[in-house]
Design a protein around this motif. Structure first.
Motif, PDB file in Angstrom:
ATOM      1  N   ASP A 195     -16.882  32.213  31.746  1.00 12.52           N
ATOM      2  CA  ASP A 195     -16.338  33.045  30.665  1.00 12.52           C
ATOM      3  C   ASP A 195     -14.835  33.189  30.875  1.00 12.52           C
ATOM      4  O   ASP A 195     -14.375  33.560  31.963  1.00 12.52           O
ATOM      5  N   SER A 204     -12.835  35.011  28.546  1.00 11.13           N
ATOM      6  CA  SER A 204     -12.389  36.019  27.590  1.00 11.13           C
ATOM      7  C   SER A 204     -11.363  36.935  28.245  1.00 11.13           C
ATOM      8  O   SER A 204     -11.022  36.792  29.427  1.00 11.13           O
ATOM      9  N   GLY A 254     -15.302  31.301  25.355  1.00  7.31           N
ATOM     10  CA  GLY A 254     -14.840  32.617  24.950  1.00  7.31           C
ATOM     11  C   GLY A 254     -15.438  32.914  23.592  1.00  7.31           C
ATOM     12  O   GLY A 254     -16.520  33.474  23.474  1.00  7.31           O
ATOM     13  N   THR A 255     -14.729  32.485  22.562  1.00 10.66           N
ATOM     14  CA  THR A 255     -15.300  32.507  21.220  1.00 10.66           C
ATOM     15  C   THR A 255     -15.929  31.170  20.842  1.00 10.66           C
ATOM     16  O   THR A 255     -16.595  31.075  19.822  1.00 10.66           O
ATOM     17  N   THR A 277     -15.269  37.429  23.082  1.00 14.19           N
ATOM     18  CA  THR A 277     -16.425  36.883  23.799  1.00 14.19           C
ATOM     19  C   THR A 277     -17.606  36.767  22.857  1.00 14.19           C
ATOM     20  O   THR A 277     -17.995  37.757  22.227  1.00 14.19           O
TER      21      THR A 277
END
Length: 407
Positions: free
Chosen positions: A232, A234, A264-265, A297
């Motif tokens: 991750d 984010s 993340g996205t 996220t």
């Protein structure tokens, strides 16, 4: 009347004059502060300064930041470094006038960026020695004292200075992840094998007219399982992701069949970028490939996309999955439970690494954490070097995790 523009402290008609050595010194300070600034960025900054008005400090700042900084999370550190290095000469006069007022105020706690910049400005110069104190009876208490290396092992990545982060990166590069080799379905001929190979025995007997003189044997081929890392990146994980990328890069270059993904996205496959031997070159390619660093996220959406596009490609032969995230999903854990469950059923072992476990009073109150927790095999902290060493020891354990007998 047009007001005069603010000018830089060191000026020259062209960057090739006295400004270029100062620009090189500025680049060295940024590199000591942790920014990936090399000769190409310094030359690009010099070329950019030729296209702007050196009398305008705002234009010079924008030109240098556009050419010397490649990551959004480094903008704040660059702004502080620019203001500290190219400071206004008039600031010294105001400092003397404000010294008395500042003496009565409680000194604020410096932010992490100020500490890193102070060390970067100091460079390799030794710290000035303290004045000798009057000799008195000294009592040395050696209880609970530890070395700097031991203290570095337990220090949180987020609380490290620039020098400590550099030392931590060197320690991470030395980590070796020997995943336990698993037996496959394939065999090979071996004199030390325990299984009789009847087909090969009959084939070898043709050389002697059909008379069997020896029994051919075979043994099962063993191979380490694939390793898949989902990290991750984010905003809440950006500090830890920068350090953990060094761990992922070291593992990728130490063994084969390692697949790395950042999300993340959106989900991005960075396996090819991290295979570069030079870490700085690898991270430079990763920064260009990942468009959503330090953003929002969407864990559920990213895991669902991984299950659809990459699961059958990389999760075969008993793969081990490292899921690095804090579990804070801005979509409210929508579809996160089903995506994590499918990911768990597609691999042999799913290990969730969460930096929030560094807190003693951690409780799974977030919707995302509660949705993911029932579907993972292990739930581990990842916030310092000691936690990474414990992870390496756990992944090297043959009897840890569950799965099929043959990969």
């Amino acid at each position: 009347m047009i007001p005069p523009k603010t000018s830089l402290t060191l000026r020259a008609p062209t960057p090739a004059g006295a400004l270029l050595p100062n620009l090189a010194a500025f680049g060295r300070m940024l590199r000591r502060a942790g920014l990936p600034v090399g000769p190409s960025e310094i030359l690009a900054g010099a070329a950019a300064l030729e296209a702007v008005d050196l009398g305008d400090k705002h234009q010079a700042h924008a030109a240098l930041r556009a050419t010397m900084v490649h990551r959004h999370e480094h903008f704040l550190l660059f702004d502080h470094a620019f203001a500290l290095f190219w400071r206004d000469p008039e600031a010294g006069r105001h400092a003397a006038a404000m010294a008395l007022l500042d003496g009565f105020k409680e000194p604020p706690k410096p932010p992490p960026t100020s500490r890193r910049l102070a060390e970067a400005m100091r460079g390799d110069r030794p710290t000035p020695p303290k004045p000798p104190e009057p000799k008195e009876e000294q009592q040395l208490d050696l209880t609970f004292t530890v070395s700097d290396r031991e203290r570095l092992q337990t220090m949180d990545f987020e609380a490290m200075s620039a020098e400590e982060i550099t030392a931590a990166k060197e320690e991470i590069r030395k980590l070796v992840l020997p995943l336990d080799a698993r037996p496959t379905r394939r065999f090979r001929a071996s004199h030390m094998g325990t299984l009789a190979d009847l087909r090969l025995t009959v084939r070898d007997s043709l050389r002697t007219g059909g008379e069997i003189l020896d029994i051919s044997r075979r043994q099962r081929i063993t191979r380490t399982p694939p390793l898949v890392v989902l990290c991750d990146i984010s905003g809440s994980m950006s500090r830890y992701a920068q350090i953990l990328l060094h761990f992922i890069h070291a593992v990728t270059n130490d063994r084969d069949r390692v697949h790395s993904f950042l999300f993340g996205t959106r989900l991005t496959n960075v396996t090819r970028q991290l295979k570069h031997r030079d870490p700085e070159a690898a991270f430079e390619m990763v920064s260009h490939a990942v468009p959503d660093w330090s953003g929002g996220t969407r864990i559920g959406e990213s895991l669902e996309r991984f299950n659809q596009l990459w699961s059958r490609r990389v999760l075969g032969q008993g793969a081990v999955v490292l899921l690095i995230t804090d579990g804070l999903d801005r979509e409210g854990a929508k579809g996160l439970s089903d995506a994590t469950d499918r990911l768990r059923r597609s691999c042999r072992r799913l290990v969730w690494l969460n930096p929030l476990l560094r807190y003693a009073g951690f409780q799974p109150k977030s919707q995302g954490i509660r949705a993911m927790l029932p579907h993972v095999d292990e739930f581990r902290p990842v916030h310092n070097l000691a936690s990474l060493r414990e992870l390496v020891a756990a992944l090297s354990d043959r009897h840890a995790g569950r799965g099929r007998e043959f990969a």
